[in-house]
Structures are given as structure tokens and as C-alpha cells.
Scaffold this motif. Structure first.
Motif, PDB file in Angstrom:
ATOM      1  N   PRO A 110       0.813  -1.316   0.043  1.00 17.68           N
ATOM      2  CA  PRO A 110       0.013  -0.088  -0.064  1.00 17.68           C
ATOM      3  C   PRO A 110       0.791   1.194  -0.075  1.00 17.68           C
ATOM      4  O   PRO A 110       1.986   1.160   0.047  1.00 17.68           O
ATOM      5  CB  PRO A 110      -0.730  -0.123   1.410  1.00 17.68           C
ATOM      6  CG  PRO A 110       0.312  -0.822   2.216  1.00 17.68           C
ATOM      7  CD  PRO A 110       0.974  -1.781   1.250  1.00 17.68           C
ATOM      8  N   VAL A 111       0.356   2.443  -0.062  1.00 18.10           N
ATOM      9  CA  VAL A 111       0.832   3.696  -0.119  1.00 18.10           C
ATOM     10  C   VAL A 111       0.415   4.558   1.301  1.00 18.10           C
ATOM     11  O   VAL A 111      -0.800   4.515   1.435  1.00 18.10           O
ATOM     12  CB  VAL A 111       0.651   4.711  -1.184  1.00 18.10           C
ATOM     13  CG1 VAL A 111       1.452   5.803  -1.343  1.00 18.10           C
ATOM     14  CG2 VAL A 111       0.702   3.995  -2.504  1.00 18.10           C
ATOM     15  N   ALA A 112       1.347   4.917   2.137  1.00 14.62           N
ATOM     16  CA  ALA A 112       0.929   5.582   3.125  1.00 14.62           C
ATOM     17  C   ALA A 112       0.829   7.074   2.754  1.00 14.62           C
ATOM     18  O   ALA A 112       1.766   7.492   1.737  1.00 14.62           O
ATOM     19  CB  ALA A 112       2.109   5.467   4.335  1.00 14.62           C
ATOM     20  N   ARG A 113       0.170   7.821   3.293  1.00 19.26           N
ATOM     21  CA  ARG A 113      -0.125   9.233   2.838  1.00 19.26           C
ATOM     22  C   ARG A 113       1.398   9.950   3.197  1.00 19.26           C
ATOM     23  O   ARG A 113       2.062   9.571   3.952  1.00 19.26           O
ATOM     24  CB  ARG A 113      -1.203   9.946   3.795  1.00 19.26           C
ATOM     25  CG  ARG A 113      -1.063  10.076   5.173  1.00 19.26           C
ATOM     26  CD  ARG A 113      -2.173  10.863   5.759  1.00 19.26           C
ATOM     27  NE  ARG A 113      -1.565  11.577   7.019  1.00 19.26           N
ATOM     28  CZ  ARG A 113      -1.700  10.720   8.098  1.00 19.26           C
ATOM     29  NH1 ARG A 113      -2.348   9.687   8.116  1.00 19.26           N
ATOM     30  NH2 ARG A 113      -1.342  11.076   9.256  1.00 19.26           N
ATOM     31  N   TYR A 114       1.524  11.243   2.458  1.00 18.49           N
ATOM     32  CA  TYR A 114       2.574  11.927   2.428  1.00 18.49           C
ATOM     33  C   TYR A 114       2.755  12.566   3.976  1.00 18.49           C
ATOM     34  O   TYR A 114       1.885  12.859   4.436  1.00 18.49           O
ATOM     35  CB  TYR A 114       2.606  12.984   1.540  1.00 18.49           C
ATOM     36  CG  TYR A 114       3.831  13.817   1.499  1.00 18.49           C
ATOM     37  CD1 TYR A 114       5.081  13.164   1.078  1.00 18.49           C
ATOM     38  CD2 TYR A 114       3.977  15.072   2.099  1.00 18.49           C
ATOM     39  CE1 TYR A 114       6.187  14.004   1.524  1.00 18.49           C
ATOM     40  CE2 TYR A 114       4.767  15.893   2.366  1.00 18.49           C
ATOM     41  CZ  TYR A 114       6.221  15.251   2.061  1.00 18.49           C
ATOM     42  OH  TYR A 114       7.485  15.953   2.227  1.00 18.49           O
ATOM     43  N   ALA A 115       3.905  12.616   4.314  1.00 20.08           N
ATOM     44  CA  ALA A 115       4.397  13.581   5.723  1.00 20.08           C
ATOM     45  C   ALA A 115       5.661  13.728   5.663  1.00 20.08           C
ATOM     46  O   ALA A 115       6.428  13.078   4.775  1.00 20.08           O
ATOM     47  CB  ALA A 115       4.121  12.318   6.794  1.00 20.08           C
ATOM     48  N   THR A 116       5.979  14.974   5.884  1.00 18.84           N
ATOM     49  CA  THR A 116       7.443  15.591   6.087  1.00 18.84           C
ATOM     50  C   THR A 116       8.497  14.488   6.515  1.00 18.84           C
ATOM     51  O   THR A 116       8.187  14.186   8.085  1.00 18.84           O
ATOM     52  CB  THR A 116       7.549  16.956   6.768  1.00 18.84           C
ATOM     53  OG1 THR A 116       6.309  17.588   6.202  1.00 18.84           O
ATOM     54  CG2 THR A 116       8.845  17.632   6.456  1.00 18.84           C
ATOM     55  N   PRO A 117       9.298  14.093   5.946  1.00 22.48           N
ATOM     56  CA  PRO A 117      10.426  13.241   6.677  1.00 22.48           C
ATOM     57  C   PRO A 117      11.019  13.861   8.003  1.00 22.48           C
ATOM     58  O   PRO A 117      11.156  15.268   7.920  1.00 22.48           O
ATOM     59  CB  PRO A 117      11.561  13.293   5.627  1.00 22.48           C
ATOM     60  CG  PRO A 117      10.948  13.646   4.501  1.00 22.48           C
ATOM     61  CD  PRO A 117       9.819  14.460   4.525  1.00 22.48           C
ATOM     62  N   GLY A 118      11.191  13.177   8.943  1.00 22.57           N
ATOM     63  CA  GLY A 118      11.824  13.545  10.051  1.00 22.57           C
ATOM     64  C   GLY A 118      10.950  14.042  11.239  1.00 22.57           C
ATOM     65  O   GLY A 118      11.212  14.776  12.125  1.00 22.57           O
ATOM     66  N   THR A 119       9.600  14.118  10.507  1.00 22.89           N
ATOM     67  CA  THR A 119       8.646  14.424  11.719  1.00 22.89           C
ATOM     68  C   THR A 119       7.695  13.486  12.245  1.00 22.89           C
ATOM     69  O   THR A 119       7.810  12.187  11.486  1.00 22.89           O
ATOM     70  CB  THR A 119       7.482  15.731  11.039  1.00 22.89           C
ATOM     71  OG1 THR A 119       6.971  14.895  10.061  1.00 22.89           O
ATOM     72  CG2 THR A 119       8.314  16.694  10.198  1.00 22.89           C
ATOM     73  N   PRO A 120       7.005  13.587  13.494  1.00 24.08           N
ATOM     74  CA  PRO A 120       6.232  12.741  13.924  1.00 24.08           C
ATOM     75  C   PRO A 120       4.881  12.192  12.836  1.00 24.08           C
ATOM     76  O   PRO A 120       4.811  11.071  13.045  1.00 24.08           O
ATOM     77  CB  PRO A 120       5.586  13.282  15.230  1.00 24.08           C
ATOM     78  CG  PRO A 120       6.283  14.412  15.501  1.00 24.08           C
ATOM     79  CD  PRO A 120       7.065  14.979  14.098  1.00 24.08           C
ATOM     80  N   GLU A 121       4.623  13.328  11.895  1.00 22.32           N
ATOM     81  CA  GLU A 121       3.469  12.890  11.046  1.00 22.32           C
ATOM     82  C   GLU A 121       4.135  11.681  10.092  1.00 22.32           C
ATOM     83  O   GLU A 121       3.240  11.088   9.801  1.00 22.32           O
ATOM     84  CB  GLU A 121       3.327  14.047  10.150  1.00 22.32           C
ATOM     85  CG  GLU A 121       2.535  15.138  10.832  1.00 22.32           C
ATOM     86  CD  GLU A 121       3.426  16.059  11.412  1.00 22.32           C
ATOM     87  OE1 GLU A 121       4.268  16.955  10.834  1.00 22.32           O
ATOM     88  OE2 GLU A 121       3.374  16.100  12.999  1.00 22.32           O
ATOM     89  N   LEU A 122       5.156  11.476  10.019  1.00 20.54           N
ATOM     90  CA  LEU A 122       5.798  10.195   9.012  1.00 20.54           C
ATOM     91  C   LEU A 122       5.335   9.061   9.725  1.00 20.54           C
ATOM     92  O   LEU A 122       4.886   8.008   9.284  1.00 20.54           O
ATOM     93  CB  LEU A 122       7.185  10.240   8.912  1.00 20.54           C
ATOM     94  CG  LEU A 122       7.897   9.627   7.897  1.00 20.54           C
ATOM     95  CD1 LEU A 122       7.364   9.820   6.408  1.00 20.54           C
ATOM     96  CD2 LEU A 122       9.433   9.254   7.892  1.00 20.54           C
ATOM     97  N   SER A 123       5.667   9.026  10.996  1.00 21.81           N
ATOM     98  CA  SER A 123       5.300   7.758  12.008  1.00 21.81           C
ATOM     99  C   SER A 123       3.708   7.677  11.877  1.00 21.81           C
ATOM    100  O   SER A 123       3.199   6.494  11.672  1.00 21.81           O
ATOM    101  CB  SER A 123       5.814   7.722  13.139  1.00 21.81           C
ATOM    102  OG  SER A 123       7.161   7.833  13.304  1.00 21.81           O
ATOM    103  N   GLU A 124       2.945   8.806  12.037  1.00 13.81           N
ATOM    104  CA  GLU A 124       1.514   8.600  12.255  1.00 13.81           C
ATOM    105  C   GLU A 124       0.938   8.087  10.781  1.00 13.81           C
ATOM    106  O   GLU A 124       0.106   7.492  10.678  1.00 13.81           O
ATOM    107  CB  GLU A 124       1.048  10.008  12.384  1.00 13.81           C
ATOM    108  CG  GLU A 124       0.989  10.434  13.999  1.00 13.81           C
ATOM    109  CD  GLU A 124       0.795  11.946  14.196  1.00 13.81           C
ATOM    110  OE1 GLU A 124       0.289  12.370  13.281  1.00 13.81           O
ATOM    111  OE2 GLU A 124       1.394  12.380  15.010  1.00 13.81           O
ATOM    112  N   ALA A 125       1.429   8.467   9.714  1.00 13.44           N
ATOM    113  CA  ALA A 125       0.953   8.088   8.484  1.00 13.44           C
ATOM    114  C   ALA A 125       1.146   6.437   8.156  1.00 13.44           C
ATOM    115  O   ALA A 125       0.547   6.072   7.541  1.00 13.44           O
ATOM    116  CB  ALA A 125       1.663   8.710   7.232  1.00 13.44           C
TER     117      ALA A 125
END
Ligand SMILES: [Zn+2]
Length: 271
Positions: A137-152
Motif C-alpha cells: 500500500p501507499v502511506a499518505r505523505y508526511a514531512t520526513p523527520g517529523t512525527p507525522e511520518l510515523s503517524e502516516a
């Protein structure tokens, strides 16, 4: 300097794990799965420590003492260098998947192309891929190095062993480092095959019953460590919109001729 092979077993000394991470880093760079200092690799050493590649170093040029050890919250315990800001996603995977002991993250060009196009590698095109990974699958985009990456990644980690990261790259994981690396290699290889079918303009998907037999075989072959297949994964020929989904429509010859006649008639009427 780098070994030509590593063993799949995870029970190794710390020195052996260090050599394995450097060897896999070399392979990842040599195969063009990363450029420059991109990518990161980690191993779960035990219940509280992770061995990982450091930031800002070419993964093809690492020496065993370049690696660092952190705790499961990412705090450095040992090493001269610093951890990557992308370590957080490795730690998320370890926390959600007790069966996982190694994680590889890279930017292999064809699979990353699919990620940049927002296209999952989820069609039942190749039996071996269904056996190995089910689909990707594709995980939604998130800025590398931010907590959003793990959330995605979080909603996908439980059900898949390989994930495309939108506009970024690929992350794979497994019970040992060799398995995690092979999954990365499998994703890029399948992405190339899928791209060729796109270039040929034709995709013949396996049927639902073909896929069921493969999944039964997968269980028999002891892929017990593999994550369960997610919903609607992989897409089979039983799903009519799977082929040519989007802009393509199908017409019979009669329907096409009727459309052309209609267009010619209305054109004449306007003159
Ligand atoms: Zn990255």
C-alpha cells in the motif's frame, strides 16, 4: 571489505549485527536503491536497544563502528555519530510488530516512482509477489523527520510487511535483516515488472481463486512471520474495475460506429 552473503538468523553477536548492517548498506547503495547519504537500516538488538545506521553517511561506505545504539525511544546509548531523524518510523514499527527485528528504508527509483504517483503496488500480477508480500500500500505523505511520518505509517504497519511512502520512498521489515532487505529488493523488482505491464498497455490479473491458492501455499511454506493480507489486497481479476480503472472505457464495434455516425450527423446538421 563487505561480505557477499549474510545468514538469515537473527541470533547473532553485536559485532555480527554491525557487520550485517554495513553489508546491507553496501548492497542498498550498490543496487541504486538510494543516492548519496539517503536511507537507513536498523536491527532490534534486544528488548530495549536498537542498532542503527547514522545520519549523513553514505550507507555503502559505513564501517561497523560508525553505527549507533539507541533505546526504543530513540535516545542515543552508544556511538560517535547521530541517529537519523527517520529512526522514529523504525521505532514505531518495532513497537507495533513484536515479530519484527530489522527495518530497511530506501528510495529505490521505480517503487518510489509509484509512491510519487500515489499508486499502490496492489494488483495480483505476479504469483511470487502475492506469496511474498500480498501487496504494497501507499502511506499518505508526511514531512520526513517529523512525527507525522510515523503517524502516516501507523495504520498500515500491522497488516503489511512493505509500505510505499507517498512522495518519498519505501520501508520494509522482517524477523531478521536479510528478510527485511529481500523484501526491499522484491518491492523494487515487482515495481519494475508492474511498470513493464503499464508500458505494454495490458495487465492480466490472477483471479480470486488463483490468489486463494497462493495464500494457502503461503501459509504452508511457513510464511508465518508475514503479516496478514489487508482488505482488498491484492486486487484480482474478479474486480472488474481493476483493469483500466480511471479513464479507460470499453465499447463494442457497433457502439463505436453508432457514436461516429452520430458525430458525423450532428456535424452535417451544423453546416
Ligand atoms: Zn527517506
Amino acid at each position: 571489505m563487505f561480505a557477499h552473503s549474510i545468514s538469515p538468523d537473527h541470533r547473532k553477536s553485536e559485532d555480527e549485527h554491525r557487520r550485517d548492517v554495513c553489508t546491507v548498506g553496501y548492497w542498498v547503495h550498490q543496487r541504486g536503491y538510494v543516492a548519496s547519504t539517503d536511507g537507513n537500516i536498523s536491527i532490534r538488538l534486544d528488548g530495549r536497544r536498537v542498532l542503527t545506521s547514522p545520519t549523513t553517511i553514505c550507507k555503502g561506505m559505513m564501517e561497523p563502528d560508525d553505527l549507533i545504539i539507541t533505546d526504543l525511544q530513540g535516545r542515543k546509548l552508544a556511538g560517535r555519530r547521530n541517529p537519523s531523524s527517520e529512526l522514529a518510523m523504525h521505532l514505531l514499527i518495532y513497537s507495533r510488530r513484536p515479530d519484527v527485528n530489522a527495518v530497511c528504508h530506501a528510495h529505490p527509483p521505480v517503487a518510489t516512482g509509484y509512491a510519487a504517483a500515489g499508486l499502490p503496488l496492489n494488483k495480483a500480477l505476479v504469483s511470487e509477489l502475492v506469496l511474498a508480500l500480498g501487496c504494497i500500500p501507499v502511506a499518505r505523505y508526511a514531512t520526513p523527520g517529523t512525527p507525522e511520518l510515523s503517524e502516516a505509517l501507523e495504520p498500515l504497519v500491522q497488516n503489511y510487511d512493505a509500505v510505499l511512502m507517498a512522495n518519498h520512498g519505501v520501508v520494509t521489515y522482517g524477523p531478521d535483516l536479510l528478510t527485511a532487505f529481500f523484501r526491499l529488493e522484491t518491492v523494487e523488482h515487482f515495481a519494475r515488472v508492474a511498470l513493464v505491464t503499464e508500458l505494454l498497455g495490458k495487465q492480466v490479473l490472477l483471479s480470486g481463486s488463483d490468489v486463494e491458492k497462493l495464500l494457502a501455499a503461503r501459509a504452508r511454506y511457513g510464511s508465518a512471520t508475514a503479516a496478514p493480507i489487508g482488505p482488498e489486497c491484492p486486487v484480482t481479476s474478479d474486480v472488474p474495475e481493476a483493469i483500466g480503472a480511471g479513464n479507460r472505457i470499453t465499447l463494442t464495434r457497433e457502439e463505436l460506429e453508432a457514436l461516429i455516425d452520430e458525430a458525423v450527423r450532428s456535424d452535417r446538421a451544423r453546416r
